[in-house]
Scaffold this motif. Sequence first.
Motif, short mmCIF file in Angstrom:
data_model
loop_
_atom_site.label_atom_id
_atom_site.label_comp_id
_atom_site.label_asym_id
_atom_site.label_seq_id
_atom_site.Cartn_x
_atom_site.Cartn_y
_atom_site.Cartn_z
N GLY A 35 0.78 -1.23 0.00
CA GLY A 35 0.00 0.00 0.00
C GLY A 35 0.81 1.28 0.00
O GLY A 35 2.01 1.30 0.19
N MET A 53 -4.76 -1.32 -0.35
CA MET A 53 -5.01 0.11 -0.20
C MET A 53 -4.27 0.66 1.02
O MET A 53 -4.37 0.09 2.10
CB MET A 53 -6.51 0.34 -0.03
CG MET A 53 -6.89 1.75 0.34
SD MET A 53 -7.23 2.78 -1.08
CE MET A 53 -8.68 2.04 -1.76
N ASP A 57 -3.77 6.18 -0.66
CA ASP A 57 -4.25 5.69 -1.96
C ASP A 57 -5.69 6.12 -2.19
O ASP A 57 -6.62 5.34 -2.11
CB ASP A 57 -4.13 4.16 -2.04
CG ASP A 57 -2.71 3.68 -2.12
OD1 ASP A 57 -1.90 4.35 -2.79
OD2 ASP A 57 -2.40 2.65 -1.52
N GLU A 61 -8.95 1.52 -6.47
CA GLU A 61 -9.85 0.40 -6.16
C GLU A 61 -9.07 -0.82 -5.68
O GLU A 61 -9.22 -1.91 -6.23
CB GLU A 61 -10.68 0.06 -7.40
CG GLU A 61 -11.62 1.17 -7.82
CD GLU A 61 -12.69 1.48 -6.79
OE1 GLU A 61 -13.22 0.52 -6.19
OE2 GLU A 61 -12.98 2.67 -6.59
N TYR A 62 -8.25 -0.63 -4.68
CA TYR A 62 -7.53 -1.76 -4.08
C TYR A 62 -8.32 -2.28 -2.88
O TYR A 62 -9.01 -1.50 -2.21
CB TYR A 62 -6.15 -1.32 -3.58
CG TYR A 62 -5.21 -0.83 -4.65
CD1 TYR A 62 -4.70 -1.70 -5.60
CD2 TYR A 62 -4.81 0.50 -4.68
CE1 TYR A 62 -3.83 -1.26 -6.57
CE2 TYR A 62 -3.93 0.94 -5.65
CZ TYR A 62 -3.44 0.07 -6.59
OH TYR A 62 -2.57 0.50 -7.55
N HIS A 79 -2.05 -2.66 4.70
CA HIS A 79 -1.14 -1.51 4.82
C HIS A 79 -0.75 -1.32 6.28
O HIS A 79 0.40 -1.06 6.59
CB HIS A 79 -1.78 -0.24 4.26
CG HIS A 79 -0.86 0.93 4.27
ND1 HIS A 79 0.37 0.91 3.61
CD2 HIS A 79 -0.95 2.15 4.86
CE1 HIS A 79 0.97 2.08 3.80
NE2 HIS A 79 0.20 2.83 4.56
#
Length: 170
Positions: A35, A53, A57, A61-62, A79
């Motif tokens: 991330g 994400m 970010d 679209e993570y 993350h």
Amino acid sequence: MSKVLIISDSHGLTKELEIIRERHVNEVDLMIHCGDSQLMPTDPWISGYLTVMGNCDFGAEYPLETTAEVAGRKFFITHGHRYSVKSTLMNLKYKAEELNADIVCFGHSHVLGAEVVAGTLFINPGSICMPRERFEKTYVILDLQSDKINMSVYEHSGRELTNLAREFIL
């Protein structure tokens, strides 16, 4: 024998992600980005990385977190900002137990670190953009063997930091 590359907190770097991917693509089975890439999933520089994400970010679209399995070992990838990793690993430890994860990969603090807690390996590869607590901009490669895991640490330039290599028995 399988290898996994772990990288985090690249904060908008593009060329570096591409160079690192091309350097190791033929020797690793999985490339993880923990991330704060600050790139969109469609950007070519992040392609090939299993990415989550980060707190920087925006609009990407993570997933917030994900799991993967390599060589019979379950990875939990996040993350870390939602688990307060800058102050404790306890929240991540509970999540790892809940998921029965063998290895937890996270970033957020930009601090390179690896330790085994209650039989689970926790890895923070540091940052290839803005490292904290050391000068080197780092990423990690884990060599998963049946009875142990060898960790190698690399600078973003590709130079191996052999003094930081560790072996873990899980």
